[in-house]
Design a protein around this motif. Sequence first.
Motif, mmCIF file in Angstrom:
data_model
loop_
_atom_site.group_PDB
_atom_site.id
_atom_site.type_symbol
_atom_site.label_atom_id
_atom_site.label_comp_id
_atom_site.label_asym_id
_atom_site.label_seq_id
_atom_site.Cartn_x
_atom_site.Cartn_y
_atom_site.Cartn_z
ATOM 1 N N UNK A 24 0.835 -1.226 0.000
ATOM 2 C CA UNK A 24 0.000 0.000 0.000
ATOM 3 C C UNK A 24 0.864 1.269 0.000
ATOM 4 N N UNK A 25 2.100 1.112 0.424
ATOM 5 C CA UNK A 25 2.975 2.289 0.589
ATOM 6 C C UNK A 25 3.720 2.565 -0.719
ATOM 7 N N UNK A 26 2.966 3.034 -1.710
ATOM 8 C CA UNK A 26 3.557 3.168 -3.049
ATOM 9 C C UNK A 26 4.622 4.250 -3.118
ATOM 10 N N UNK A 27 4.467 5.270 -2.248
ATOM 11 C CA UNK A 27 5.464 6.363 -2.273
ATOM 12 C C UNK A 27 6.737 5.998 -1.513
ATOM 13 N N UNK A 28 6.744 4.847 -0.861
ATOM 14 C CA UNK A 28 7.926 4.480 -0.069
ATOM 15 C C UNK A 28 8.100 5.399 1.129
ATOM 16 N N UNK A 29 6.971 5.781 1.755
ATOM 17 C CA UNK A 29 7.111 6.699 2.903
ATOM 18 C C UNK A 29 7.524 5.958 4.174
ATOM 19 N N UNK A 30 7.390 4.633 4.178
ATOM 20 C CA UNK A 30 7.850 3.874 5.355
ATOM 21 C C UNK A 30 9.367 3.699 5.232
ATOM 22 N N UNK A 31 10.073 4.288 6.196
ATOM 23 C CA UNK A 31 11.543 4.281 6.092
ATOM 24 C C UNK A 31 12.178 3.041 6.699
ATOM 25 N N UNK A 32 11.435 2.381 7.597
ATOM 26 C CA UNK A 32 12.034 1.206 8.233
ATOM 27 C C UNK A 32 10.982 0.276 8.790
ATOM 28 N N UNK A 33 11.373 -0.996 8.927
ATOM 29 C CA UNK A 33 10.485 -2.028 9.484
ATOM 30 C C UNK A 33 11.203 -2.628 10.688
ATOM 31 N N UNK A 34 10.522 -2.625 11.832
ATOM 32 C CA UNK A 34 11.151 -3.100 13.071
ATOM 33 C C UNK A 34 10.639 -4.500 13.397
ATOM 34 N N UNK A 35 11.552 -5.468 13.465
ATOM 35 C CA UNK A 35 11.169 -6.869 13.672
ATOM 36 C C UNK A 35 11.905 -7.475 14.863
ATOM 37 N N UNK A 36 11.244 -8.428 15.511
ATOM 38 C CA UNK A 36 11.877 -9.201 16.573
ATOM 39 C C UNK A 36 12.051 -10.630 16.038
ATOM 40 N N UNK A 37 13.277 -11.118 16.054
ATOM 41 C CA UNK A 37 13.509 -12.466 15.537
ATOM 42 C C UNK A 37 12.865 -13.499 16.463
ATOM 43 N N UNK A 38 13.165 -13.359 17.753
ATOM 44 C CA UNK A 38 12.631 -14.297 18.745
ATOM 45 C C UNK A 38 12.148 -13.469 19.939
ATOM 46 N N UNK A 39 10.867 -13.572 20.241
ATOM 47 C CA UNK A 39 10.293 -12.747 21.329
ATOM 48 C C UNK A 39 10.446 -13.506 22.652
#
Length: 388
Positions: free
Chosen positions: A119-134
Motif C-alpha cells: 500500500x505504501x507506493x510512495x515508499x514513505x515507510x523508512x524502516x520495518x522493526x522486527x523481533x527475531x525471537x520474542x
Amino acid sequence: MIPGPVAVRADVLAASAQPLRNHRGPFAKKLYERLDEQLKEIFQTRQRVLLLGSSGTGGLEAAVVNLFSPGDKLLALPMGAFGDRLVAIARAYGADVEVLDTEWGDCCEPQRLRERLAQDRQGSIKGVLLTHNETSTGAANDLEALARARGDHPGLLVVDSVSAVGASELKMDEWGLDAVVTASQKALAAPPGAAMVALSERAWQAAESAAMPRFYFDLRAARSSAEKGQTPWTPPLSILLALERAADNYLGEGRPSAFARHERYASAVRDACVALGLLLFAKPRAYSPTVTAVCVPQGADAKALLARLRERYRVVFGGGQLRLDGKIFRIGNMGALEESDIVRAVDALESALRELGIGGAAPGAAREAATRALAERAAGRGRAQAAV
Ligand code: PLP
C-alpha cells in the motif's frame, strides 16, 4: 535456566579473568579482528560486526538512531515486551511508528507485512522493526519469510535478534537484513556487557543522513575506529575476551549443530511440560528454539513455584514480564547446558508442582517425556547426517 544471562562455561569465565591489557594496543587489535571474523560467520555477513559496550537494548538504540530521523515513518511488528521496547526506543527519538499488532504468543504473518508495504507506493515507510525471537512470550518469527515479504520496498529492515543469533539460522546478507542486533549473554553464551550490531550497505548510506541524536552509539565512529583496530570508547575488554572464547566454542560446535541443540532442548522442555499437563503460552507454529513460556496453572502462585524450584532444587526459571507477570514462567535453554540439565530441570518442575498440590502427572512423566524427545531428536540428527 532463565532466558539470559545464561550459564557460561568455565573456560569462558576464565577467559574473562585474564590480566587487563591496553585496549588500544596490539593485543586488543588482534582480539577485535578475531571477534570480527567470528561474528561475520555467525551473522553470515561480509559487513563488519561492531562491538558496543552495552546490553542488547543499547544495540537496538544504536540501530534506530543511526538509520532514521525524527518524524520518519516506521512500521513495527511487535509480538511481546521486547517488540514493544523497540517501538518505545523509536518513539523516544521522535519516529512516527505505526504498529501492526500480533497477539502475544503468536508470530508475525509475512503476508500482512507484504500487504501493508504494497500500500505504501510512495515508499514513505523508512524502516520495518522486527523481533527475531520474542523472549517474553516464547514465540519465534520466520525471519526469512518476513525478509522476503519486504520485497523491493525501500524500508530498512531492523532485526532484534538478541535471543536468536546463534540458536537459529540468520543469513544477514542473503536475506537482505539492514541492521542486526544481538548481545553477548544469550545463545553465544558469554557474560552480559557487549552488544553486536551489523549494518548493510544501504543502512550505512542511511547512517550518513540520519538525524536522530547520537553520540556514544554513533556507529560511524565505531566503524572508523574498527578500521584502525580500535573502539571509539573504552570497551568491556574482559567481556570481549570471554566472548572470543565463547564464539570459538560455538564455531567449534558448528552452526547447524548449535541450531539442532537448541531445537532439541526446547522440544524436550515442551514435551515435559505437556506431559505435566501444563499449557504452553506460544502457538505451536511459533515455538521458540530458545525459550519456552509456560502458563501458570489455574489457582497456582507463580512466585511460590519459582521460589520452591530455586530454593529446594537449585533450578532457576524466569518469570513473566509486564502483562504476563504471574501468568507465565519461562524456561530458557540457551547457554552452557547439558542434556542432563534439561532432564534435571523438568524433573524438579514435576516435584515442585506435586509438592504445591498442582497437577497429578504420573511420577517420572516429565523426565520420561524429556528423555524421549532428546533421544528422538538425536536419532533424527543421525539420520540427517547419514543422508548427507
Ligand atoms: N530483545 C530481546 C528479544 C531480548 O530477549 C532482550 C533481553 O532479554 C532484549 C532485547 C534486551 O536486551 P538487554 O537486556 O541485553 O538489554
